[in-house]
Design a protein around this motif. Structure first.
Motif, PDB file in Angstrom:
ATOM      1  N   ARG A   1     -10.763  83.055  39.454  1.00  0.00           N
ATOM      2  CA  ARG A   1     -11.646  83.749  40.186  1.00  0.00           C
ATOM      3  C   ARG A   1     -11.994  83.816  41.191  1.00  0.00           C
ATOM      4  NH1 ARG A   1     -15.310  78.164  40.196  1.00  0.00           N
ATOM      5  NH2 ARG A   1     -15.130  78.220  37.580  1.00  0.00           N
ATOM      6  N   SER A   2     -11.267  84.167  42.660  1.00  0.00           N
ATOM      7  CA  SER A   2     -11.062  84.298  43.385  1.00  0.00           C
ATOM      8  C   SER A   2     -10.136  85.645  44.033  1.00  0.00           C
ATOM      9  CB  SER A   2     -11.262  83.481  44.740  1.00  0.00           C
ATOM     10  OG  SER A   2      -9.554  82.515  44.651  1.00  0.00           O
ATOM     11  N   ARG A   3      -9.050  85.334  43.135  1.00  0.00           N
ATOM     12  CA  ARG A   3      -8.082  85.873  43.636  1.00  0.00           C
ATOM     13  C   ARG A   3      -7.366  87.634  42.467  1.00  0.00           C
ATOM     14  NH1 ARG A   3      -3.839  82.848  47.063  1.00  0.00           N
ATOM     15  NH2 ARG A   3      -3.219  84.599  47.347  1.00  0.00           N
ATOM     16  N   VAL A   4      -8.021  86.988  41.380  1.00  0.00           N
ATOM     17  CA  VAL A   4      -7.862  88.146  40.147  1.00  0.00           C
ATOM     18  C   VAL A   4      -9.133  88.829  39.808  1.00  0.00           C
ATOM     19  CG1 VAL A   4      -6.656  88.428  37.910  1.00  0.00           C
ATOM     20  CG2 VAL A   4      -5.823  86.314  39.460  1.00  0.00           C
TER      21      VAL A   4
ATOM     22  N   VAL B   1       5.798  82.958  37.054  1.00  0.00           N
ATOM     23  CA  VAL B   1       5.508  84.424  37.015  1.00  0.00           C
ATOM     24  C   VAL B   1       4.017  84.490  38.305  1.00  0.00           C
ATOM     25  CG1 VAL B   1       2.268  85.045  36.390  1.00  0.00           C
ATOM     26  CG2 VAL B   1       4.214  84.280  34.568  1.00  0.00           C
ATOM     27  N   ARG B   2       4.186  85.069  39.182  1.00  0.00           N
ATOM     28  CA  ARG B   2       3.472  84.953  40.454  1.00  0.00           C
ATOM     29  C   ARG B   2       2.730  85.473  41.039  1.00  0.00           C
ATOM     30  NH1 ARG B   2       7.390  81.258  43.578  1.00  0.00           N
ATOM     31  NH2 ARG B   2       6.617  82.500  45.611  1.00  0.00           N
ATOM     32  N   LEU B   3       1.721  85.239  41.457  1.00  0.00           N
ATOM     33  CA  LEU B   3       0.708  86.354  42.104  1.00  0.00           C
ATOM     34  C   LEU B   3       0.792  85.768  43.152  1.00  0.00           C
ATOM     35  CD1 LEU B   3      -1.917  87.703  41.821  1.00  0.00           C
ATOM     36  CD2 LEU B   3      -2.928  86.523  41.330  1.00  0.00           C
TER      37      LEU B   3
ATOM     38  N   GLU C   1      -6.649  90.166  45.118  1.00  0.00           N
ATOM     39  CA  GLU C   1      -5.324  90.966  45.178  1.00  0.00           C
ATOM     40  C   GLU C   1      -5.783  91.613  43.971  1.00  0.00           C
ATOM     41  OE1 GLU C   1      -2.328  87.450  45.876  1.00  0.00           O
ATOM     42  OE2 GLU C   1      -3.535  86.337  46.800  1.00  0.00           O
ATOM     43  N   VAL C   2      -5.471  91.516  43.106  1.00  0.00           N
ATOM     44  CA  VAL C   2      -4.821  92.601  41.546  1.00  0.00           C
ATOM     45  C   VAL C   2      -6.338  92.565  40.234  1.00  0.00           C
ATOM     46  CG1 VAL C   2      -2.930  92.736  40.337  1.00  0.00           C
ATOM     47  CG2 VAL C   2      -2.678  91.516  41.502  1.00  0.00           C
TER      48      VAL C   2
END
Length: 246
Positions: free
Chosen positions: A89-92, A69-71, A166-167
């Protein structure tokens, strides 16, 4: 599968098996999919098709049994738990059916909660932009109990956006709302994608909700069962009928 720089989320040959031996349940079975940045994707399928497991694995809430799985450019599969927690916490961002607001906090405090918990603050003006976008500028001092269900879900969406993730992953975000209010929330998510370039991935069982997305990805028995671009509610319902949902 080669991931491009435009992919916000990528799953490669992802399987998730619960239990072991004869009683093992395969919730996801070798799923490979790429979701582009700045798009709104709905995930649909019959009950037990693996929708929630897909979301949990894609968001780093659960680890796949096999696969990658890649974000963006980050491989979640190899991250230690602490690093995974910091990434979530920071990117989702997350939006749930039940809102998950803290009753004792004001709207502003609920929105800012990820920042209080350690996520880096975005650039100046982003919080105000988010509050304005979701239509809560005049409600910042209120408590959740003083808001309608639709307003509470707007608070949850603002909280998900405040770190400029990001998402944003949304799990049945309109499930507890009436049709009219649900439509307003979906229009808001659509607008967020269009105006901020945000990427939204939404699990839903509702063809009408799915029609707000750019693309619908279908699951059946833990496997990919096709996709639909620029979906209409009627086309989604027809496809779901073919999967045995109705």
């Amino acid at each position: 599968m080669t991931m491009t720089t435009t992919a916000a989320v990528g799953l490669t040959e992802v399987s998730k098996v619960y239990g072991s031996g004869p009683g093992a349940v395969t919730a996801l079975d070798k799923v490979t999919v790429s979701l582009s940045r700045g798009t709104f994707t709905a995930i649909m399928g019959p009950s037990g098709s693996g929708k929630s497991t897909f979301l949990h694995c894609a968001a780093g809430l659960d680890r796949p049994t096999h696969g990658t799985v890649r974000l963006g450019d980050i491989d979640l599969t190899g991250l230690r738990e602490r690093a995974l927690t910091e990434l979530r916490r920071s990117r989702v961002g997350f939006v749930f059916q039940a809102y998950n607001l803290v009753p004792s906090l004001t709207v502003r405090q609920n929105i800012e909660l990820p920042l209080v918990l350690g996520a880096a603050a975005p650039e100046a003006g982003w919080l105000q932009h988010v509050v304005t976008t979701v239509g809560l500028a005049d409600r910042l001092g209120h408590r959740p109990a003083e808001l309608s269900g639709g307003q509470q879900q707007r608070v949850a969406i603002a909280r998900a956006l405040v770190t400029r993730p990001e998402v944003v992953f949304a799990d049945e975000p309109t499930g507890a709302l009436d049709t009219r209010t649900g439509r307003q929330v979906l229009e808001l998510l659509r607008a967020v994608v269009r105006t901020t370039g945000q990427t939204v991935v939404m699990v839903t069982h509702d063809p009408g909700a799915a029609s707000f997305a750019d693309r619908v990805v279908f699951l059946a028995d833990g496997r990919l069962a096709g996709a639909l671009e620029s979906p209409t509610a009627a086309a989604v319902a027809e496809r779901m009928t073919g999967l045995g949902e109705w």
